[in-house]
Each structure stands twice: as C-alpha cells, then as structure tokens.
Design an enzyme around this catalytic site. Structure first.
Site, short mmCIF file in Angstrom:
data_model
loop_
_atom_site.label_atom_id
_atom_site.label_comp_id
_atom_site.label_asym_id
_atom_site.label_seq_id
_atom_site.Cartn_x
_atom_site.Cartn_y
_atom_site.Cartn_z
N LYS A 171 28.27 -12.32 13.58
CA LYS A 171 27.33 -13.20 12.88
C LYS A 171 27.90 -14.64 12.82
CE LYS A 171 23.89 -12.13 11.02
NZ LYS A 171 22.48 -12.06 11.54
N THR A 219 24.75 -14.30 7.02
CA THR A 219 25.31 -13.49 5.94
C THR A 219 26.52 -14.16 5.29
OG1 THR A 219 26.57 -11.45 5.54
CG2 THR A 219 26.54 -12.26 7.79
N ASP A 220 26.79 -13.79 4.05
CA ASP A 220 27.99 -14.31 3.37
C ASP A 220 29.27 -13.76 4.00
OD1 ASP A 220 27.77 -11.68 2.47
OD2 ASP A 220 27.95 -12.16 0.34
#
Ligand code: TYD
Length: 351
Positions: free
Chosen positions: A156, A126-127
């Site tokens: 993450k 994810t960003d």
C-alpha cells in the site's frame, strides 16, 4: 457526478457505493470488480435494486491491460480505487498477489485515469503505511514518514508513492486517503472483529496474537465512506488525508467488550503465537480532514459496534456461507507450517 469505483464489491467499496447512491440522487456509479474471495455478490444484488438505472457492474481485474482502451469510450468524473488485497496474514503467506493487485493494479489504474480524460483519482490507502507507532508517540499526521512492516503495508505504501509520483510527473489530479481499522456489516470474517463475532457466536476459540495488547484505532465503515466522499468532492489535488475516529484501544479490551456484549464467556479467548512483524500500535491524527474539509465521525465505537453485532446476529447465514471451515483449513495448512504457532484450541476448531 458519474464515478468509476474499482473494488466496489469489497467491504468498504460496497458501503461507499451504497452511501454515494443514496446521498446523491443524480449520482451514477460503475463498479469494476474482479470478484475475488472477499467480494460480496449479496451486496451487489442490493445495489441493483437500490438504483438500477444509476448503477452498473463490470467484472474485470484492475491489472487488466485493456482497461486503458475501454475507458476512452466512457465519461467518468472520477475514479476511486478500493480494490486491494487487504489481509496482513494473507500477505505474509502470499506476498506476490499483494504486489500484483496493490502495486501493479494501481499503476495500471493511474494510466487508465489519464487515458479516461485525466480524471480525478482517489486512492484508498491505510494507516498501516506509517508502520508501528511507539506507545508514547503522538498519532501519525500525513507527513509522518512511511515505515511499513508487513508485505500488505509495504504494497500500500508503494502504491501511495506511485500515486504521488503520477501527480508530480504527469500533473495528474490525485488524492490519497489513509484510514484506520474499519468494522461494520459485510466484513469478511478473517479480520479481527468479524472473526471474533463469528467465532463467539459459534462458541469456538478466539485466537489472540501475542499478548493481545496491540493497539488499533477503530472507525465505523460508514464514517470512513463519508470521509472518502468529502475528499472526492472537496479535497485538494495532490494531498493526503488521514481519516480516523480517534478510537484507539488494545485488542484484548475490544475482544472482551464484544464477548460481554454477546453474553459469551471470556474463556473463549485463546492466546496464540504472535504474527511476524506485528505492528504494536496504530493511531492517526485526522485534524486535517476535520479542519479543511469539515468532516467528523458520526458513530461512536459503542454505536458502530451495536449496529455491527446486530447485523452479524441477523445474518449468520451470510458469514457461515462465506467462511465455511476454509479459514481454519487455510491456517492449519499454511500459518502453522510457516510459523509453528497454533495452539491446541485452534487445532480443535479446525479439525
Ligand atoms: P486485523 O483485523 O487483521 O487488522 P490489521 O492487522 O490490519 O490491523 O487485526 C487487527 C488486530 O487484531 C491486529 O493487531 C492483529 C489482531 N488479531 C488477532 O489477535 N487475532 C486474529 O485472529 C486476527 C485476525 C487479528
């Protein structure tokens, strides 16, 4: 290609399986999923009819230590991991489950992929691992330092580091994709867009955290799946690929747009206290995947939003069933106790 998809009953994973099976007539998918609260057994039914002989399902958790033995008797070409706890608010209230699934689970899957013949491993990230972007900074590139703020983002980012470490230590063929905020059919109504649509359709208050000027970069889920597939097929082992539609917009603008499209009054907007450590802005530069793998998004925000709104309008039964009143009960019991920031509008909704 015969692939093992983990977390394939989740929002993005289920769209990916559908995309993969319809794009590749010879493609085969085994979907391993723990069927947690955000899984879509309804989407599963659909997959069973789409390609019954090319699709199979296994009900297991990615932290299961026996997986590394099970995979020895299989012959997969790749493992793509979608399995994750994904909601930032939940990670604030219950970080342990995020560490378990998002970190321990990924570490287990890295071993599983090695035991399964050192197959290609794609980690869907994810960003949010890049943290909050300043308003005048250019969008993040793949080498932007990791600076996560929420327990979700930190879990993450930790997984990304474990994946890269496995490439260096064991010469494991790994790839990482980092995408912006997804939206589309079948998204569990706790994330902003489906929550907003569901609340608007029920004429209930829409909780806007803080001043609502936080910026998110939106992508239609099918474009994300196309990006993951490009990375799976053509990505260079050991590399990270950002995926974005370059659709940055402040939350409040998105909320007003959706309300207008649904013909609902803006008076449903209810400003509530801010999320702790709320990231102000996300924005991704996806030139690498565009230039090197020839990917580009097909759906504009307007097109994607139209498809999404139509779907939620036609599938009221689904989102009513999956959320019930639990969402609000959950917030009342936990969020308010911890952060004391629910407005009277939300209290009314939850009563
Ligand atoms: P969300 O969908 O939770 O995704 P993320 O936090 O991973 O970006 O939230 C998107 C944005 O919308 C984020 O800035 C938080 C905000 N938000 C609200 O203002 N109200 C809400 O009820 C939710 C769920 C999110």
């Amino acid at each position: 290609m015969n692939i093992l998809v983990t977390g394939g009953c989740g929002f993005i994973g289920s769209h990916f399986i559908e995309y993969f099976l319809s794009t590749y007539p010879e493609g085969k998918v085994t979907n391993l999923d723990a069927l947690t609260y955000a899984a879509h057994p309804d989407m599963l039914k659909h997959l069973d009819t789409l390609a019954p002989d090319r699709y199979s399902f296994i009900h297991k958790d990615i932290t299961d230590p026996t997986l590394k033995n099970w995979i020895k008797n299989t012959k997969f070409d790749a493992l793509i991991n979608f399995a994750a706890e994904t909601h930032v608010d939940r990670s604030i209230l219950d970080p342990d489950s995020f560490v378990r699934t998002n970190i321990m689970g990924v570490q287990n899957l890295l071993t599983v992929a090695r035991e399964g013949g050192n197959i290609r491993f794609v980690q869907v990230s994810t960003d949010e691992v890049y943290g909050s972007l300043k308003s005048d900074s250019p969008p993040c590139i793949e080498t932007t330092p990791l600076d996560p703020n929420s327990p979700y983002a930190a879990s993450k980012a930790s997984a990304d580091l474990l994946v890269l470490a496995s490439a260096r230590t064991y010469n494991q063929p790994v790839l990482i994709t980092r995408c912006t905020n997804n939206y589309g059919p079948f998204q569990f109504p706790e994330k902003l867009l489906p929550l907003l649509i569901a609340n608007a359709l029920e004429n209930t208050a829409i909780p806007v955290y803080g001043d609502g000027k936080q910026v998110r970069d939106w992508i239609y889920v099918v474009d994300h799946c196309r990006g993951i597939d490009a990375v799976l097929q053509k990505g260079i082992s050991g590399e990270i690929y950002n995926i974005s539609s370059s659709g940055e917009a402040p939350n409040i603008e998105v909320i007003k747009k959706v309300l207008t499209l649904l013909g609902k009054p803006h008076s449903l907007i209810s400003f509530v206290g801010d999320r702790p450590a709320h990231d102000r802005r996300y924005g991704l530069n996806s030139s690498k995947i565009r230039k090197e793998l020839g990917w580009s998004p097909l759906f504009s925000f307007e097109e994607g939003l139209k498809i999404t709104l139509d779907w939620y309008l036609k599938n009221t039964e689904w989102w009513k069933k999956v959320r019930g009143k639990d969402y609000f009960k959950y917030y009342q019991a936990n969020y308010e106790k911890k952060f004391g920031s629910l407005t009277s509008a939300m209290k009314e909704v939850s009563s």
